[in-house]
Design a protein around this motif. Structure first.
Motif, PDB file in Angstrom:
ATOM      1  N   LEU A   1       0.876  -1.204  -0.058  1.00 30.23           N
ATOM      2  CA  LEU A   1      -0.084   0.011   0.001  1.00 30.23           C
ATOM      3  C   LEU A   1       0.894   1.255  -0.281  1.00 30.23           C
ATOM      4  CD1 LEU A   1      -2.964   0.858   0.102  1.00 30.23           C
ATOM      5  CD2 LEU A   1      -2.755   1.072   2.439  1.00 30.23           C
ATOM      6  N   PRO A   2       2.022   1.133   0.792  1.00 27.86           N
ATOM      7  CA  PRO A   2       2.625   2.527   0.762  1.00 27.86           C
ATOM      8  C   PRO A   2       3.299   2.926  -0.356  1.00 27.86           C
ATOM      9  CG  PRO A   2       3.135   1.485   2.950  1.00 27.86           C
ATOM     10  CD  PRO A   2       2.246   0.691   1.866  1.00 27.86           C
TER      11      PRO A   2
ATOM     12  N   LEU B   1       4.058   2.422  -7.850  1.00 28.25           N
ATOM     13  CA  LEU B   1       3.813   1.424  -8.706  1.00 28.25           C
ATOM     14  C   LEU B   1       2.674   2.103  -9.691  1.00 28.25           C
ATOM     15  CD1 LEU B   1       3.251  -1.384  -6.236  1.00 28.25           C
ATOM     16  CD2 LEU B   1       5.286  -1.274  -7.719  1.00 28.25           C
ATOM     17  N   LEU B   2       1.998   2.864  -9.539  1.00 29.31           N
ATOM     18  CA  LEU B   2       1.252   3.705 -10.587  1.00 29.31           C
ATOM     19  C   LEU B   2       1.971   4.501 -11.510  1.00 29.31           C
ATOM     20  CD1 LEU B   2      -2.052   4.313  -8.352  1.00 29.31           C
ATOM     21  CD2 LEU B   2      -1.729   2.511 -10.324  1.00 29.31           C
ATOM     22  N   GLY B   3       3.157   4.891 -11.261  1.00 27.37           N
ATOM     23  CA  GLY B   3       3.885   5.606 -12.093  1.00 27.37           C
ATOM     24  C   GLY B   3       4.555   4.887 -13.422  1.00 27.37           C
TER      25      GLY B   3
ATOM     26  N   LEU C   1      -2.386 -11.955  -3.480  1.00 22.96           N
ATOM     27  CA  LEU C   1      -1.732 -10.435  -2.733  1.00 22.96           C
ATOM     28  C   LEU C   1      -2.650 -10.870  -1.295  1.00 22.96           C
ATOM     29  CD1 LEU C   1      -0.745  -7.884  -2.269  1.00 22.96           C
ATOM     30  CD2 LEU C   1      -2.929  -6.941  -2.956  1.00 22.96           C
ATOM     31  N   ARG C   2      -1.791 -11.395  -0.387  1.00 25.73           N
ATOM     32  CA  ARG C   2      -2.168 -11.786   1.035  1.00 25.73           C
ATOM     33  C   ARG C   2      -2.575 -10.597   2.098  1.00 25.73           C
ATOM     34  NH1 ARG C   2       2.044 -16.348   3.235  1.00 25.73           N
ATOM     35  NH2 ARG C   2       1.388 -18.117   1.799  1.00 25.73           N
TER      36      ARG C   2
ATOM     37  N   ASP D   1      -8.010   3.232   0.495  1.00 23.34           N
ATOM     38  CA  ASP D   1      -6.952   2.248   0.450  1.00 23.34           C
ATOM     39  C   ASP D   1      -7.260   1.054  -0.525  1.00 23.34           C
ATOM     40  OD1 ASP D   1      -5.359   3.362   2.436  1.00 23.34           O
ATOM     41  OD2 ASP D   1      -6.410   2.350   3.928  1.00 23.34           O
ATOM     42  N   VAL D   2      -8.636   0.815  -0.447  1.00 23.06           N
ATOM     43  CA  VAL D   2      -9.008  -0.388  -1.475  1.00 23.06           C
ATOM     44  C   VAL D   2      -8.884   0.459  -2.929  1.00 23.06           C
ATOM     45  CG1 VAL D   2     -11.064  -1.420  -2.307  1.00 23.06           C
ATOM     46  CG2 VAL D   2     -10.437  -1.135   0.313  1.00 23.06           C
TER      47      VAL D   2
END
Length: 378
Positions: free
Chosen positions: A189-190, A195-197, A220-221, A237-238
């Motif tokens: 999450l942080p 990762l979206l870049g 993804l646990r 977050d979701v």
């Protein structure tokens, strides 16, 4: 007598004024002129054989007055086949005959398997999200998430993610294989913004997801060893996790928690393209799933549409359950969902690591049917 000689003019020379003086200007008219030619009707015009070198008129050829092109004036059937040719039978007695040199079509059962395999092998334009739901614990949500992911990955190829979206102690990680790390969605999450870049690559996700080498999908646990309040996520977050998953995966299957009022659970529904209700033949599991669909009908129009198009998977978790028990639950859901699929009892589903390849053949066939039903709803 002197003077210039009178030279005769050559016969080949043209007269100076362009008029032949030797020809009279007025021609004599014969006393008995030939009668004038009468017009001939078209149907009595004599037909003559034309030389092969003379140009032939072709009615199919475009003319100066015809704006159509040569291609528009003719129709040609393509040499390429527009339909997928069907392979001969490979199973049973029909398959045995084909191995001897015959050409026998597949049986209805074998053809049904092939049709389901084609359905789950499709790649859709854009990612798709499946939410596996039931408000009661132990209803079979985690096995349903795992086995649907396995079927879609086995037949459709990579790009399938199973995501544990559980505020409490989600067990998706316990029933699947661990990768070379112990990271979860809490560590990913942080890193969501990075990762979206534009510089992020799909291989970067290997730091956070757990690949299943036999089944070809990723997990993804969540972190079930932590208390519920330590695992708690909010709707934003979701959104962030789903955005990352949708960027790198073609199919996202979410194993949900049991609290239907949780904002995290509701946000999952907002991202879902398809809902799968997992239930067993137990009355309380079946009732909880039915109440969930009815609640979604009343939430909003989009949720109601998801409920009407849902697929219900009824697993026979109890080996003592009778066919009548299974039919009772299946028939009870007919009016609530688009399709209902029953899964026979299988010891491999009860506990431990769960693999599609370890199931009995008839159980594999049932899960293929369930996945194909979901795929046809996209």
């Amino acid at each position: 007598m002197t003077g210039a000689p009178n030279d005769p003019q050559p016969a080949s020379a043209a007269p100076a004024n362009g008029i032949d003086q030797s020809m009279p200007l007025i021609q004599s008219v014969p006393t008995n002129p030939a009668p004038p030619l009468l017009p001939v009707e078209p149907d009595v015009v004599p037909q003559y054989h034309r030389s092969s070198s003379a140009p032939q008129a072709n009615a199919s050829e475009p003319t100066a007055q015809d704006p159509r092109t040569r291609r528009e004036m003719r129709e040609r059937q393509s040499f390429l086949q527009s339909e997928r040719p069907e392979e001969p039978a490979r199973e049973g007695a029909r398959g045995a005959l084909n191995r001897l040199g015959f050409k026998v079509p597949p049986s209805a059962a074998e053809q049904s398997v092939r049709d389901d395999e084609v359905a789950v092998s499709q790649h859709w334009p854009g990612p798709r999200t499946i939410a596996v739901v039931n408000g009661k614990g132990g209803a079979g949500k985690t096995p349903t998430t795992i086995l649907l992911a396995a079927v879609f990955a086995r037949f459709g190829g990579a790009g399938v993610l199973a995501w544990d979206n559980n505020q409490t102690r989600g067990t998706l990680g316990w029933r699947t294989e661990a990768g070379p790390h112990d990271r979860t969605l809490l560590e990913m999450l942080p890193e969501a913004e990075r990762l979206l870049g534009t510089g992020a690559q799909s291989a970067d996700l290997a730091h956070f997801v757990h690949h299943q080498p036999r089944e070809k999908y990723d997990v993804l646990r969540s972190k079930p060893i932590r208390l519920a309040h330590e695992n708690r996520l909010n709707p934003e977050d979701v959104d962030a996790i789903h955005a990352v998953a949708a960027k790198f995966y073609r199919l996202i299957i979410i194993d949900s928690g049991n609290d239907e009022s949780d904002p995290m659970w509701l946000r999952m529904i907002d991202h879902a393209d398809q809902i799968v209700v997992a239930t067993t033949t137990r009355d309380d599991h079946a009732e909880a799933g039915a109440l969930l669909l009815e609640a979604l009908e009343d939430r909003d129009e989009r949720s109601a549409r998801l409920a009407r198009r849902s697929v219900v998977v009824v697993s026979q978790a109890d080996p003592k359950a009778t066919p009548a028990d299974v039919d009772h639950v299946v028939e009870g859901y007919r009016s609530l969902a688009r399709d209902v699929v029953s899964i026979p009892f299988d010891h491999e589903i009860v506990d431990g690591h769960l693999r599609y390849g370890g199931l009995a053949k008839r159980t594999q066939r049932a899960w293929l049917t369930a996945a194909a039903s979901v795929a046809r709803g996209f």
